[in-house]
Design an enzyme around this catalytic site. Structure first.
Site, short mmCIF file in Angstrom:
data_model
loop_
_atom_site.label_atom_id
_atom_site.label_comp_id
_atom_site.label_asym_id
_atom_site.label_seq_id
_atom_site.Cartn_x
_atom_site.Cartn_y
_atom_site.Cartn_z
N CYS A 29 6.30 9.91 -16.64
CA CYS A 29 6.12 9.77 -18.00
C CYS A 29 5.43 9.83 -17.81
O CYS A 29 4.20 9.51 -17.14
CB CYS A 29 6.95 8.83 -19.17
SG CYS A 29 7.52 9.17 -20.59
N CYS A 35 3.96 8.00 -20.98
CA CYS A 35 3.02 6.40 -21.46
C CYS A 35 2.35 5.92 -21.16
O CYS A 35 1.58 5.20 -21.75
CB CYS A 35 4.27 6.33 -22.02
SG CYS A 35 5.66 5.41 -21.85
N CYS A 41 4.78 9.82 -24.81
CA CYS A 41 5.06 10.28 -23.50
C CYS A 41 4.55 11.78 -23.42
O CYS A 41 5.39 12.55 -22.11
CB CYS A 41 6.74 10.41 -23.94
SG CYS A 41 6.99 8.81 -24.50
N LYS A 90 18.99 10.17 -23.90
CA LYS A 90 17.64 8.68 -23.62
C LYS A 90 17.61 8.22 -25.76
O LYS A 90 16.94 9.48 -26.07
CB LYS A 90 15.81 8.62 -23.52
CG LYS A 90 15.65 7.28 -23.06
CD LYS A 90 14.46 7.29 -21.94
CE LYS A 90 13.42 6.75 -22.49
NZ LYS A 90 12.22 6.85 -21.57
N ARG A 135 7.45 -2.53 -22.70
CA ARG A 135 6.41 -1.54 -23.48
C ARG A 135 5.21 -2.99 -22.44
O ARG A 135 4.44 -2.34 -23.32
CB ARG A 135 6.01 -1.28 -24.60
CG ARG A 135 7.31 -0.16 -24.80
CD ARG A 135 7.82 0.81 -26.23
NE ARG A 135 8.10 1.66 -26.32
CZ ARG A 135 8.81 1.50 -27.14
NH1 ARG A 135 8.20 1.54 -28.68
NH2 ARG A 135 9.75 2.92 -27.18
N ARG A 183 8.81 7.37 -31.17
CA ARG A 183 9.11 8.19 -30.18
C ARG A 183 10.15 8.91 -30.81
O ARG A 183 11.06 9.64 -30.06
CB ARG A 183 9.41 7.64 -28.82
CG ARG A 183 8.71 6.62 -28.21
CD ARG A 183 8.64 6.42 -26.73
NE ARG A 183 7.88 5.37 -26.10
CZ ARG A 183 6.44 5.71 -26.14
NH1 ARG A 183 5.92 6.09 -26.80
NH2 ARG A 183 6.33 4.61 -24.77
N LYS A 217 20.72 6.25 -21.07
CA LYS A 217 20.23 4.76 -21.79
C LYS A 217 19.55 4.42 -23.51
O LYS A 217 19.08 5.64 -24.03
CB LYS A 217 18.58 5.26 -21.46
CG LYS A 217 17.42 4.06 -21.48
CD LYS A 217 15.99 4.62 -20.93
CE LYS A 217 15.18 3.50 -21.13
NZ LYS A 217 13.48 4.72 -20.07
N SER A 250 15.28 -3.45 -20.68
CA SER A 250 14.44 -4.83 -20.92
C SER A 250 14.86 -5.18 -22.63
O SER A 250 15.17 -7.04 -21.98
CB SER A 250 13.08 -3.99 -21.43
OG SER A 250 12.59 -3.84 -22.06
N TYR A 306 17.37 -5.17 -14.61
CA TYR A 306 16.76 -6.08 -14.08
C TYR A 306 17.36 -7.29 -13.38
O TYR A 306 16.47 -7.86 -13.01
CB TYR A 306 16.19 -6.52 -15.08
CG TYR A 306 14.96 -5.97 -16.13
CD1 TYR A 306 14.17 -5.23 -15.35
CD2 TYR A 306 15.59 -4.86 -16.77
CE1 TYR A 306 13.28 -3.94 -15.70
CE2 TYR A 306 14.20 -3.33 -17.07
CZ TYR A 306 13.57 -3.35 -16.97
OH TYR A 306 12.64 -2.24 -17.31
C1 PBG Z 1 8.66 6.01 -20.78
C2 PBG Z 1 10.06 4.54 -20.27
C3 PBG Z 1 10.29 3.77 -21.06
C4 PBG Z 1 11.46 2.48 -20.63
C5 PBG Z 1 11.79 2.78 -19.41
N1 PBG Z 1 11.15 4.49 -19.09
C6 PBG Z 1 10.04 3.36 -22.49
C7 PBG Z 1 10.29 4.13 -23.48
O1 PBG Z 1 10.71 5.16 -23.86
O2 PBG Z 1 9.38 3.51 -24.78
C8 PBG Z 1 11.95 1.29 -20.76
C9 PBG Z 1 12.88 0.83 -19.98
C10 PBG Z 1 13.37 -0.54 -20.29
O3 PBG Z 1 13.57 -1.03 -21.68
O4 PBG Z 1 13.84 -1.28 -19.30
N2 PBG Z 1 8.38 5.73 -19.17
#
Ligand code: PBG
Length: 324
Positions: free
Chosen positions: A120, A122, A130, A195, A205, A217, A248, A274, A313
């Protein structure tokens, strides 16, 4: 035959019987462990909102991946935190970028480890979006060209799978064409096909230093209210050549996992993100929840919903608990 002839509790009388009639199994082989890689040597920088998870320098990432392998976890998912950020995220497609360095080191130290690289923009851009920004908006097609270039550098570094997470239209086709054009026909694409624009990415983040500097986003990630749209996104990524697909986040979207499972026969992963991790860790730290039981229950739930693989995690802890 109703009660009293039928008594479902008979199958729950002993632990052995319960184990034998269990419909869902969880194993370390199901887990993919995310790693946040930073520049430097000997760096293990804890992430405040994700207790137990650190930003790691390449040497520490190699050690952490060794621990994962030792517990039977076959795969890692890499996120790079670059030294400098700019408008197009240049380090993302640099052959000596942090994620390319980490990939080379991990494959050299652990040839059997499956290295998946998140793709990505970002984390790499100064605006935290992104994609390429034109007139204050993410320019989808200009972004595709950069994603293709970055994917080739990951493949050249030895990545087994490229995992595009930016929800750009046409990203899988563009990456497939770029990889094939550079001679990497055997490098697979693990698409974040479905997603959502989720509040549960907050801690990530902080970990990946990739929060958008303005806006959100919602013009590319999906509306949490939608599931038919998820099936459309899925169908497009499958048609464009995705080898594995992902949903996701995981926990508020188990119905989506089930629908995707039924709509497609590719391997399916769910990302236990996360914010889902942070909630469990916070409750456990306060003594409000039994962490071990809660984690094994939620991971089992994700598999029962239809996921083959889980990005989590909790991977190291869960693998340890499954062995004990
Ligand atoms: C974007 C990306 C994100 C996550 C994985 N890849 C963040 C987003 O889309 O804002 C989130 C993963 C997580 O929250 O554990 N590169």
């Amino acid at each position: 035959m109703p009660y009293p002839a039928t008594r479902p509790r008979r199958l729950r009388v002993t632990a052995t019987l319960r184990r034998m009639v269990s419909e869902t199994t969880l194993a370390p082989d199901d887990f993919i462990y995310p790693l946040f890689v930073v520049h430097g040597v000997g760096v293990r920088r804890p992430i405040g909102s994700m207790p137990g998870i650190c930003q790691l320098s390449v040497d520490e990432a190699v050690a952490e991946a060794g621990r994962a392998l030792g517990l039977g976890i076959p795969a890692v998912l890499l996120f790079g935190v670059p030294a400098t950020k700019d408008a197009v995220g240049s380090e993302n497609f640099a052959d000596d970028g942090i994620v390319q360095q980490a990939t080379r080191a991990l494959k050299a130290a652990h040839p059997e480890l499956l290295v998946i690289v998140d793709l990505c923009m970002c984390e790499y851009t100064d605006h935290g979006h992104c994609g390429v920004i034109r007139d204050g908006r993410v320019d989808n097609d200009a972004t595709l060209e950069i994603l293709g270039r970055a994917a080739v550098t990951y493949a050249r570094a030895g990545a087994d799978l490229i995992a595009p997470s930016g929800m750009m239209d046409g990203m899988v086709a563009a990456i497939r064409a770029a990889l094939d054009g550079a001679g990497f026909a055997e490098t697979g694409i693990f698409s974040y096909a479905v997603k959502y624009a989720s509040a549960f990415y907050g801690p990530f983040r902080e970990a990946a230093e990739g929060a958008p500097r303005f806006g959100d986003r919602k013009t590319h990630q999906m509306d949490p209210a939608n599931v038919r749209e998820a099936l459309r996104e899925l169908a497009l990524d499958v048609a464009e050549g995705a080898d594995l697909v992902m949903v996701k986040p995981a926990l508020p979207y188990l119905d989506v996992v089930r629908r995707v499972r039924e709509a497609c026969d590719l391997p399916l992963a769910a990302y236990n993100v996360s914010g889902e991790y942070a909630m469990i860790k916070a409750a456990a730290a306060n003594g409000w929840i039994d962490e071990r039981a809660a984690v094994l229950e939620l991971l089992t739930g994700i598999k029962r919903a239809g996921a083959d693989l889980i990005v989590t995690y909790h991977a190291l802890d869960a693998a340890r608990w499954l062995r004990a």
